[in-house]
Design a protein around this motif. Structure first.
Motif, PDB file in Angstrom:
ATOM      1  N   HIS A 103      -2.538   1.161   1.796  1.00 55.91           N
ATOM      2  CA  HIS A 103      -2.869   0.547   3.084  1.00 55.91           C
ATOM      3  C   HIS A 103      -4.388   0.577   3.229  1.00 55.91           C
ATOM      4  O   HIS A 103      -4.998   1.634   3.161  1.00 55.91           O
ATOM      5  N   ASN A 113      -7.690  -0.569   5.609  1.00 57.20           N
ATOM      6  CA  ASN A 113      -8.195  -1.033   6.907  1.00 57.20           C
ATOM      7  C   ASN A 113      -9.699  -1.192   6.800  1.00 57.20           C
ATOM      8  O   ASN A 113     -10.370  -0.359   6.195  1.00 57.20           O
ATOM      9  N   TRP A 114     -10.240  -2.256   7.395  1.00 57.28           N
ATOM     10  CA  TRP A 114     -11.688  -2.458   7.398  1.00 57.28           C
ATOM     11  C   TRP A 114     -12.060  -3.358   8.559  1.00 57.28           C
ATOM     12  O   TRP A 114     -11.209  -3.929   9.223  1.00 57.28           O
ATOM     13  N   GLN A 115     -13.354  -3.459   8.806  1.00 57.71           N
ATOM     14  CA  GLN A 115     -13.850  -4.320   9.870  1.00 57.71           C
ATOM     15  C   GLN A 115     -14.598  -5.485   9.239  1.00 57.71           C
ATOM     16  O   GLN A 115     -15.384  -5.318   8.318  1.00 57.71           O
ATOM     17  N   GLN A 149     -10.930  -5.998  13.459  1.00 56.26           N
ATOM     18  CA  GLN A 149     -10.253  -5.034  12.600  1.00 56.26           C
ATOM     19  C   GLN A 149      -9.308  -5.794  11.667  1.00 56.26           C
ATOM     20  O   GLN A 149      -8.581  -6.690  12.107  1.00 56.26           O
ATOM     21  N   ARG A 150      -9.336  -5.465  10.406  1.00 54.86           N
ATOM     22  CA  ARG A 150      -8.460  -6.084   9.405  1.00 54.86           C
ATOM     23  C   ARG A 150      -7.660  -4.998   8.719  1.00 54.86           C
ATOM     24  O   ARG A 150      -8.105  -3.858   8.624  1.00 54.86           O
ATOM     25  N   LYS A 151      -6.504  -5.378   8.215  1.00 57.49           N
ATOM     26  CA  LYS A 151      -5.705  -4.447   7.425  1.00 57.49           C
ATOM     27  C   LYS A 151      -4.850  -5.251   6.459  1.00 57.49           C
ATOM     28  O   LYS A 151      -4.526  -6.422   6.693  1.00 57.49           O
ATOM     29  N   LYS A 174     -14.312  -0.021   0.669  1.00 58.95           N
ATOM     30  CA  LYS A 174     -12.859  -0.091   0.807  1.00 58.95           C
ATOM     31  C   LYS A 174     -12.223  -0.346  -0.547  1.00 58.95           C
ATOM     32  O   LYS A 174     -11.160   0.171  -0.852  1.00 58.95           O
TER      33      LYS A 174
END
Length: 154
Positions: free
Chosen positions: A26, A28-30, A35-37, A122
């Protein structure tokens, strides 16, 4: 040190098997203040050209059998080799991350490049999640020096 996978080479991505598909990572990042995932499967692909193996991350929606209708699904872009997997040519559909300019610890990512521009930090987390152990730690340390560096397209 294995030679880094390069454009034009061919790789074999294993067939999807829910029991042995590898760890679901999983991420997650910006991006653009949003916000993205995304979920990825961490696999080992065979580099048919060199006989070596390479870490390969594939977006869950491009790999899970239940999502085979997706036009970018592995079944649509790879050549099925019965009992083995999907043969893919390394091209601009794929991206890569690596420890340094020499291609050390290079890994491949297949996902929606337009919607998911992962910062290298990431990407390094993905490599660490892949289980490369100390190599993942090394990659994380290297990437810290290049904040904002993104995955590269072949």
């Amino acid at each position: 040190m294995p030679s880094p996978v390069a454009s034009g080479q061919e790789i074999m991505v294993p067939l999807f098997n829910a029991e042995s598909a590898g760890a679901l990572v999983h991420v997650n990042w910006q991006q653009n203040l949003s916000q993205r995932k995304a979920d990825y499967y961490a696999l080992t692909a065979d580099n048919i050209t060199t006989g070596e193996q390479v870490p390969f991350f594939i977006a869950a929606e491009y790999y899970k059998s239940s999502m085979a209708a997706n036009p970018n699904h592995i079944t649509k872009i790879g050549e099925l080799i019965e009992g083995e997997g999907y043969k893919l040519k390394v091209d601009n559909r794929l991206q890569y991350g690596q420890k340094n300019a020499q291609g050390e610890l290079r890994f491949i990512v297949y996902h929606d490049k337009g919607a998911q521009t992962l910062p290298a930090g990431k990407a390094a987390e993905m490599a660490k999640a892949f289980g490369v152990g100390a190599a993942g730690d090394q990659l994380m340390n290297q990437v810290k020096a290049f904040v904002g560096d993104y995955l590269h397209t072949f």
